[in-house]
Design a protein around this motif. Structure first.
Motif, mmCIF file in Angstrom:
data_model
loop_
_atom_site.group_PDB
_atom_site.id
_atom_site.type_symbol
_atom_site.label_atom_id
_atom_site.label_comp_id
_atom_site.label_asym_id
_atom_site.label_seq_id
_atom_site.Cartn_x
_atom_site.Cartn_y
_atom_site.Cartn_z
ATOM 1 N N GLU A 1 0.701 5.404 0.162
ATOM 2 C CA GLU A 1 -0.111 6.591 0.439
ATOM 3 C C GLU A 1 0.688 7.828 0.045
ATOM 4 O O GLU A 1 1.837 7.979 0.455
ATOM 5 N N THR B 1 6.338 -0.510 7.670
ATOM 6 C CA THR B 1 6.025 0.767 7.017
ATOM 7 C C THR B 1 7.279 1.619 6.880
ATOM 8 O O THR B 1 8.117 1.662 7.796
ATOM 9 N N LEU C 1 -3.594 13.708 3.169
ATOM 10 C CA LEU C 1 -3.549 12.475 2.385
ATOM 11 C C LEU C 1 -4.266 12.723 1.062
ATOM 12 O O LEU C 1 -5.458 13.033 1.032
ATOM 13 N N TYR D 1 1.104 11.932 0.133
ATOM 14 C CA TYR D 1 0.727 13.069 0.985
ATOM 15 C C TYR D 1 1.271 14.374 0.428
ATOM 16 O O TYR D 1 2.300 14.403 -0.258
ATOM 17 N N THR E 1 -4.481 6.937 -2.096
ATOM 18 C CA THR E 1 -3.874 5.675 -1.670
ATOM 19 C C THR E 1 -4.005 4.658 -2.798
ATOM 20 O O THR E 1 -5.061 4.551 -3.427
ATOM 21 N N LYS E 2 -2.921 3.911 -3.044
ATOM 22 C CA LYS E 2 -2.957 2.846 -4.040
ATOM 23 C C LYS E 2 -2.502 1.551 -3.376
ATOM 24 O O LYS E 2 -1.599 1.552 -2.538
ATOM 25 N N GLU E 3 -3.110 0.431 -3.793
ATOM 26 C CA GLU E 3 -2.787 -0.860 -3.187
ATOM 27 C C GLU E 3 -2.859 -1.956 -4.248
ATOM 28 O O GLU E 3 -3.703 -1.924 -5.139
ATOM 29 N N GLU F 1 -7.414 2.199 -6.141
ATOM 30 C CA GLU F 1 -7.197 3.579 -5.729
ATOM 31 C C GLU F 1 -8.296 4.035 -4.774
ATOM 32 O O GLU F 1 -9.465 3.721 -4.962
ATOM 33 N N LYS G 1 0.857 -1.185 0.000
ATOM 34 C CA LYS G 1 0.000 0.000 0.000
ATOM 35 C C LYS G 1 0.890 1.231 0.000
ATOM 36 O O LYS G 1 1.831 1.326 0.794
#
Length: 307
Positions: free
Chosen positions: A67, A126, A74, A69, A77-79, A102, A65
């Motif tokens: 994110e 992370t 934010l 910014y 977000t892509k995963e 997305e 994932k």
């Protein structure tokens, strides 16, 4: 000796500044760099900002994932699952990715919100990657980044034709699938808001805070326009991010007689003060009872003496 020590310190400091900050992190090293993708090419080409990833497991059940910014905001977000050892995550400004999920699906690329960091989560770990300013220096030149703004703030009186009146604002360059919110203020005092989702986008989106009449398409808060509370400005939000603000273009002399503004409610009536001659009578029953007891005690005492 002192000069030699200072030279060693200076050299060490130079070396430290040359090493990317992510090397010093105790956690994983998932980012290999970032670029503006296809900058300067035709608008028909996909463009955006790419985060180059590395050291991923490649297992199909593992996902990554990313994110993006701008400061503390934010943006998107892509995963994706089942990635290879090295891959690239591109946040497109003029199209959507078919292989990555997305969130949100609405527009996110604003001129004034330059991406500053990416947070990568993978395999329970992370890493925060600070995007160099040199990479995003030409962010606004990417196709698809828009300069969204708010203007207007004028009084519009359509009582003669439509029985409507209010304060009119215009949001410019509103993107597709954008959740638009406009808040009205009097100084620091919040007055009301209006909110709408624009599926197809709009070059100009009109938002009217009605003093007479209502809007069927905008969600709005209840509001009473008092003539002694002069609205001063409105604030535009797109997808929860504050984009712009604009002052009103009218004075109290125009606002007070404007259709739909009301005189302020009368203050509650004050309770009349008690007369100084009578004073507070709340203790009177207790005083009477005390006198009665004293009289009875005196009678008892007199009888005892006579006996």
């Amino acid at each position: 000796m002192k000069k030699r020590l200072l030279a060693i310190i200076a050299t060490a400091a130079m070396v430290v500044t040359m090493i990317p900050s992510m090397v010093f992190a105790d956690g994983p090293n998932y980012v290999n760099g970032s670029i503006l993708y296809n900058l300067g090419k035709a608008s028909t080409e996909e463009q955006g900002i790419s985060i180059e990833l590395q050291n991923l497991t490649g297992e199909t059940e593992k996902s990554v994932k990313v994110e993006l910014y701008s400061g503390d905001n934010l943006l998107i977000t892509k995963e994706k699952a089942g990635l290879g050892v090295g891959t690239t995550c591109t946040f497109y400004t003029n199209s959507k990715s078919s292989s990555w999920t997305e969130t949100p699906t609405a527009y996110w690329a604003y001129d004034d919100f330059v991406p500053t960091k990416a947070v990568v989560s993978h395999n329970g770990k992370t890493q925060t990657y600070n995007i160099p300013a040199s990479v995003t220096a030409k962010w606004a030149e990417l196709d698809g980044t828009d300069d969204i703004s708010l203007g207007g703030g004028i009084l519009v009186d359509s009582m003669a034709t439509e029985n409507e009146a209010g304060i009119c604002y215009e949001a410019l360059n509103v993107p597709k699938n954008a959740k638009v919110r406009v808040e009205l203020y009097a100084g620091d005092k919040y007055l009301t808001y209006k909110e709408i989702t624009v599926a197809d986008g709009a070059d100009t989106l009109t938002c009217t805070f009605y003093t007479v009449g209502t809007s069927s398409s905008w969600k709005q808060d209840t509001w009473t326009a008092y003539d002694n509370v002069l609205p001063t400005h409105a604030v535009l939000y797109i997808n929860g991010i504050e984009i712009d603000s604009d002052d009103v273009e009218f004075t109290s002399e125009e606002w007070i007689p404007f259709p739909g503004t009301l005189a302020p409610p009368a203050p509650p009536a004050e309770k009349p003060e008690k007369s100084p001659n009578t004073g507070d009578n709340s203790m009177a029953p207790i005083a009477v009872a005390g006198l009665a007891l004293a009289a009875m005690a005196a009678v008892v005492a007199t009888r005892r003496r006579t006996n």
